[in-house]
Design an enzyme around this catalytic site. Sequence first.
Site, PDB file in Angstrom:
ATOM      1  N   HIS A   1      -7.968  -5.145   0.103  1.00  0.00           N
ATOM      2  CA  HIS A   1      -6.679  -4.459   0.199  1.00  0.00           C
ATOM      3  C   HIS A   1      -5.834  -5.014   1.347  1.00  0.00           C
ATOM      4  CE1 HIS A   1      -3.828  -1.326  -0.562  1.00  0.00           C
ATOM      5  NE2 HIS A   1      -3.974  -0.780   0.640  1.00  0.00           N
TER       6      HIS A   1
ATOM      7  N   ASP B   1      -8.866  -6.631  -4.305  1.00  0.00           N
ATOM      8  CA  ASP B   1      -8.478  -5.303  -3.815  1.00  0.00           C
ATOM      9  C   ASP B   1      -9.098  -4.254  -4.731  1.00  0.00           C
ATOM     10  OD1 ASP B   1      -7.293  -2.991  -2.927  1.00  0.00           O
ATOM     11  OD2 ASP B   1      -5.232  -3.729  -3.073  1.00  0.00           O
TER      12      ASP B   1
ATOM     13  N   SER C   1       0.839  -1.196   0.000  1.00  0.00           N
ATOM     14  CA  SER C   1       0.000   0.000   0.000  1.00  0.00           C
ATOM     15  C   SER C   1       0.877   1.251   0.000  1.00  0.00           C
ATOM     16  CB  SER C   1      -0.947  -0.048   1.198  1.00  0.00           C
ATOM     17  OG  SER C   1      -1.901   0.981   1.153  1.00  0.00           O
TER      18      SER C   1
END
Length: 392
Positions: free
Chosen positions: A357, A324, A159
Amino acid sequence: MLLSAPPAPGSVGIVAPQRVSFDTPLPLLSGVSLERYELVYETYGRLNAAKSNAVLVCHALNAAHHVAGYYADALNNIGWWDNLIGPGKPLDTERFFVIGVNNIGGCHGSTGPASVNPATGQPYGADFPVVTVEDWVAAQARLADHLGIERFAAVIGGSLGAMQAIQWTLGFPQRIGHAVVIAAAPKLSAQNIAFNEVARQAIMTDPDFHGGNYYARGVVPKRGLRLARMIGHITYLSDDAMMEKFGRMLRGDGLAFNFDVEFQVESYLRHQGEKFAEYFDANTYLRITKALDYFDPAARTGGDLSAAFAHAQASYLVISFTSDWRFSPARSREIVKALLDNRLNVTYAEIESLHGHDAFLMDDREYHELLRAYFAGIAVDAEPVRGGTGTP
């Protein structure tokens, strides 16, 4: 002394944070400088004689330097990527010297909004500058200098941490061998910026925010922090994962026909929000989400992402997850295309997962075996160095 439960096999065991102070001003992308600052970090494994086996782990929004192992004087404090890092794990600390660092602007020990401003003797609060991914990487490079590390074998992150790994290859191309870029995007979409803005507004409109100077008033904008965390947490999970975990399960025997918590998912979100508001700093949250919004390497090359990677030299492992929807596989493929346009060495994997995610934090066998194989292929100039937590 409090002791956590016995460590699982492969744990690095008991760890302790370290702190380093820097007196050389750090110029920030905003045009201001931090005259003095501190970074808190942890290390796992041993740095080899050639100093060629160092791996930097970059953290995402609400994580920090405590990546693996556990503290002897606190309970329930396992490092946030402990399932990945340790002896015999995919990122093997019997082979690599692993570093986790809390970025400037953070709230876990490194200089941030709650730190004392030496110019005033009071917490920085609203006066702490807005920081960027580029600023974080510049500070990390100074930490590497402090540790005597000229070049990282790899930089890894998921991320926002993956954005830092990308920036390492752009800002310091000769100082990184491999970039492991997980659940990433080359820049945020308008929708992602919108989620961040709603979360920031939740904080800034909390009556206890006081323009960011709430420390002196002895209050915390907990309502805003709770809402910000709830909003964010929804985006980290996939619809399938939420349905599998909660469905439409009720906490009681039937509908209550009121506005209290009725569904299990409501209870879960409120719990996550309450927990987050107890330990995270609101000013830090504002700055980290802005760093996410601002990251856009192609902005310097007229929007041409391929041109942004023109001077990169690293090899790349790019990983995405099918569920995601916040940083979708399509965004990772944008990165891969730009790398291939520059004839860079890149491996890409799209992992089937229901976790959304947050999948980059999970125990997924295919994902972890891929990382294990990739790190096994990274050459370092020494035999394995055995040992637990270490210092150079």
